[in-house]
Scaffold this active site. Structure first.
Site, PDB file in Angstrom:
ATOM      1  N   HIS A  45      34.000 -19.884  -1.620  1.00  0.00           N
ATOM      2  CA  HIS A  45      33.782 -18.658  -2.391  1.00  0.00           C
ATOM      3  C   HIS A  45      33.300 -17.526  -1.471  1.00  0.00           C
ATOM      4  O   HIS A  45      33.854 -16.410  -1.489  1.00  0.00           O
ATOM      5  CB  HIS A  45      32.752 -18.921  -3.493  1.00  0.00           C
ATOM      6  CG  HIS A  45      32.525 -17.758  -4.411  1.00  0.00           C
ATOM      7  ND1 HIS A  45      33.092 -17.670  -5.656  1.00  0.00           N
ATOM      8  CD2 HIS A  45      31.782 -16.624  -4.271  1.00  0.00           C
ATOM      9  CE1 HIS A  45      32.726 -16.541  -6.235  1.00  0.00           C
ATOM     10  NE2 HIS A  45      31.916 -15.882  -5.409  1.00  0.00           N
ATOM     11  N   GLU A  46      32.267 -17.802  -0.672  1.00  0.00           N
ATOM     12  CA  GLU A  46      31.746 -16.774   0.228  1.00  0.00           C
ATOM     13  C   GLU A  46      32.742 -16.444   1.328  1.00  0.00           C
ATOM     14  O   GLU A  46      32.844 -15.287   1.764  1.00  0.00           O
ATOM     15  CB  GLU A  46      30.412 -17.229   0.837  1.00  0.00           C
ATOM     16  CG  GLU A  46      29.307 -17.489  -0.178  1.00  0.00           C
ATOM     17  CD  GLU A  46      28.990 -16.255  -1.007  1.00  0.00           C
ATOM     18  OE1 GLU A  46      29.189 -15.127  -0.520  1.00  0.00           O
ATOM     19  OE2 GLU A  46      28.554 -16.421  -2.159  1.00  0.00           O
ATOM     20  N   GLY A  98      14.848  13.604  -7.917  1.00  0.00           N
ATOM     21  CA  GLY A  98      15.478  12.645  -7.026  1.00  0.00           C
ATOM     22  C   GLY A  98      15.217  11.225  -7.454  1.00  0.00           C
ATOM     23  O   GLY A  98      14.381  10.959  -8.324  1.00  0.00           O
ATOM     24  N   THR A 112      11.976   8.312  -2.996  1.00  0.00           N
ATOM     25  CA  THR A 112      12.506   9.219  -1.984  1.00  0.00           C
ATOM     26  C   THR A 112      11.445  10.156  -1.414  1.00  0.00           C
ATOM     27  O   THR A 112      11.741  10.914  -0.488  1.00  0.00           O
ATOM     28  CB  THR A 112      13.655  10.058  -2.572  1.00  0.00           C
ATOM     29  OG1 THR A 112      13.239  10.648  -3.808  1.00  0.00           O
ATOM     30  CG2 THR A 112      14.869   9.180  -2.828  1.00  0.00           C
ATOM     31  N   THR A 120       6.419  12.593  -4.532  1.00  0.00           N
ATOM     32  CA  THR A 120       4.962  12.712  -4.607  1.00  0.00           C
ATOM     33  C   THR A 120       4.365  12.964  -3.228  1.00  0.00           C
ATOM     34  O   THR A 120       3.411  13.741  -3.081  1.00  0.00           O
ATOM     35  CB  THR A 120       4.363  11.435  -5.228  1.00  0.00           C
ATOM     36  OG1 THR A 120       4.987  11.187  -6.495  1.00  0.00           O
ATOM     37  CG2 THR A 120       2.875  11.575  -5.434  1.00  0.00           C
TER      38      THR A 120
END
Length: 698
Positions: A474-475, A251, A255, A258
């Site tokens: 732009h945003e 994975g 995630t 361990t």
């Protein structure tokens, strides 16, 4: 009868007491104390003189003060060192000038010497000078001279031993450093081939259980079965089944692979060997294979047990795939030994090998075959409900206020792994502490999301007004196009405050889906191009601010054509290589003519999306201006501000999401009202005695 039983029990107790193995006390002797004692002896010999106090003198002082006064008893000439040792008479030692040489170490008075010593040029020259100095002396008063060809045996021996001792000591020190040092004393040099696995058994228990692992329900079922194999192996072997030899956790990073292995160690209650794949790697040839053998030897002694190898791709990479063939012979021999050991022990020996990696595509096929790693357990990114469970685990130690909603946090963090969520909760607590709060609020979590995704705010960055206006448009272009297209991710927040390396940033809430259609990819591409299209429409020119946007859509367009087969001219062809061999290849899997066609189709796709984006913004130019002006005034705008300008999104997904949100709010309000009613009722019940009786009016 009872008395006999009592006596027998007492006898058994005494017998067990004598039969118990007395634990051997730790050996208090350390080999390095020998070096310390020798050093102390040498220092003491230098500080405290164990012989007479010998003073260095000269020929003139010897002739004028000692020889002419008749104080010299004899002279011994050491021929090989060209030294003259002077012995003073016992009666003359009482003189004041000889006070320093008549005392031995620790204040003892002695009459024997030598008391003085001086260098001579040569024996012949000394004899000549001494003869001239005594030419007027009577024969009976002339001092005797003896010649001693003395050899310093101890010095000669030490001159040979000390260099060898230093070389051996230096070699031991270097070998210990190369082998990692640690316990083992001088014998550590012979422990290169020993396994470095950490053993967790009854003395060192693992406290992590499956209750500490939130989400990952499918993976937990798989590993819980492995625990059952070890606890109740007869249930399976009695039917003729073979216990699986290995399980591979695969994975993305963070995630919980361990953590899942630690939970297995905590639940199984059997010896658990834990180590990393890099622990097998050493600069000496054959050490990795030797450590593999030693690991499985220890495991057989502790069976039933579990061996966990984290990041197994360090030694499990496919053989012969690296072009530097001369550099991976040691790794391949280690892998070969691991393959042999995993297929060498008996099926029902009770040893299960677990491993974790996020690069399963590069592992050797022989390692993944049944009989070695029988099961591959995929640990994927957590979904919405799994993120809720993970938040519940990591929010337990935090002091939260009433504004924190776990459902809201789970919806705001799509694509976050378990490690990301843990980092988010910790970052939110740090932000709350930074503002001297007594509890963590919802806004702290939102600020933590911004900090993790966008980086730290740089409000003191100097930006010119014309640059700030261009950034705002732009945003605003990104936000407008994403709001107006059905399949684009809706906006959550947009800002023109610099963060990290970016001058502005926009946050979206992507839809959690397993597959993506062509229309969805095209809409996302248009939303990404919205910033550059807005600049061209408003200012009539473009800037370098769209670098990351262009990089994103270029990779996306090439992936659509060469990997997913979403182009009509190229057709249903994919050049994706799941084996990972293309990483070491310098040639393309298609011809030059096909490469030219791919480039043409990519350009057509991007140009078409760009024209569509410009048309959308041109049709909504007034709303784009309002949004940019709001950004310039507030610097940060949210979803509610876009609803005021553009109106609500009327697409099916948004309506469904809004209905679910409203339903959740209604349920929360109902819970609050129910709790308040129950509290009020309890208060009334508790105060019943205090209410005066009602007297009917006459």
């Amino acid at each position: 009868m009872s008395e006999q039983n009592d006596k027998k029990n007492q006898f058994d107790k005494v017998k067990n007491t004598f039969n118990k193995k007395t634990p051997k006390p730790g050996n208090g002797f350390n080999f390095y104390w020998i070096y310390a004692v020798i050093a102390v002896i040498f220092i003491s010999m230098q500080v405290f003189n164990f012989g007479n106090a010998i003073k260095t003198t000269t020929w003139q002082e010897f002739e004028n003060k000692m020889l002419k006064q008749g104080d010299v008893e004899k002279v011994v000439v050491v021929t090989n060192d060209l030294l003259a040792e002077v012995y003073i008479k016992k009666d003359s030692l009482k003189k004041a000038e000889y006070e320093k040489v008549r005392t031995k170490g620790f204040g003892k008075t002695e009459n024997y010497g030598p008391h003085f010593v001086f260098n001579i040029g040569s024996v012949e020259a000394f004899n000549s000078d001494l003869k001239d100095a005594q030419k007027d002396f009577p024969q009976e008063e002339k001092i005797p001279v003896m010649y001693d060809p003395r050899k310093n045996w101890m010095g000669d021996i030490l001159s040979w031993i000390i260099p060898f001792a230093l070389m051996i000591g230096l070699w031991i020190f270097i070998m210990r450093r190369m082998s990692g040092g640690g316990a083992g004393g001088p014998g550590q040099i012979f422990n290169f081939g020993k396994s470095r696995a950490t053993l967790f058994d009854q003395d060192t228990k693992v406290n992590v259980t499956f209750n500490d692992v939130a989400g990952l329900e499918g993976a937990k079922e798989e590993v819980m079965e492995i625990v059952d194999f070890l606890k109740n192996s007869k249930k399976y072997t009695s039917l003729g089944a073979k216990i699986p030899k290995g399980a591979l956790l695969v994975g993305p990073p963070g995630t919980g692979k361990t953590l899942l292995a630690k939970a297995v160690a905590g639940e199984a209650k059997v010896p658990f060997f834990s180590l990393s794949g890099s622990d097998f790697v050493e600069m000496f040839v054959g050490v990795g294979a030797s450590r593999v053998r030693d690991l499985f030897r220890q495991a057989k002694e502790k069976a039933p047990c579990i061996i966990f190898i984290d990041e197994i791709d360090a030694i499990g990479r496919a053989r012969g795939k690296n072009p530097m063939q001369g550099a991976n012979d040691e790794r391949e021999s280690t892998l070969n030994q691991l393959l042999t050991e995993m297929d060498g022990f008996g099926s029902n020996s009770g040893i299960i090998v677990m491993a974790a990696t996020n690069r399963a595509d590069i592992l050797d096929k022989a390692l993944l075959r049944p009989g070695r790693f029988d099961r591959q357990i995929y640990v994927d990114m957590p979904e919405l409900n799994e993120r809720k469970e993970i938040f519940k685990v990591h929010l337990k130690p935090l002091k939260l206020d009433n504004t924190v909603d776990i459902d809201f946090l789970a919806r705001q963090t799509p694509g976050f792994s378990g490690a990301d969520i843990a980092n988010l909760c910790n970052e939110a607590a740090l932000i709350a502490a930074r503002h001297n709060k007594t509890s963590v609020s919802k806004q702290d979590f939102l600020d933590a999301v911004d900090r993790i995704i966008g980086g730290l705010e740089k409000k003191n960055k100097i930006i010119r007004p014309e640059e700030k206006k261009r950034i705002a448009y732009h945003e605003a272009g990104h936000a407008s196009v994403s709001w107006l297209l059905e399949h684009a991710s809706p906006l959550i927040k947009v800002t023109i405050v610099p963060r990290g390396k970016s001058l502005g940033a926009a946050w979206y809430l992507p839809e959690e889906r397993q597959i993506t259609t062509t229309d969805q990819l095209i809409d996302e591409m248009c939303a990404t191009l919205g910033g550059r299209a807005a600049e061209e429409i408003v200012f009539g020119n473009i800037s370098t601010g769209a670098l990351s946007d262009l990089e994103k859509i270029t990779k996306q367009a090439y992936a659509m054509i060469t990997l997913y087969g979403l182009n009509d001219k190229i057709g249903n062809v994919s050049y994706y290589d799941s084996t990972g061999q293309s990483e070491y290849s310098f040639s393309k899997p298609y011809s030059e003519k096909t490469a030219e066609l791919i480039d043409e189709e990519v350009k057509k796709m991007i140009d078409k999306a760009y024209e569509r984006t410009k048309n959308i913004l041109a049709e909504n130019r007034d709303k784009l201006d309002k949004l940019a002006l709001a950004l310039l005034q507030k610097e940060v705008i949210f979803k509610e501000d876009l609803e005021e300008i553009f109106g609500k999104r009327m697409f099916e997904r948004d309506l469904q999401e809004e209905a679910e949100t409203q339903k959740t709010q209604d349920e929360n309000n109902a819970k609050v009202e129910t709790t308040a009613t129950e509290t009020k009722t309890e208060e009334q019940r508790g105060n019943t005695d205090a209410i005066p009786p009602v007297v009917p009016a006459i």
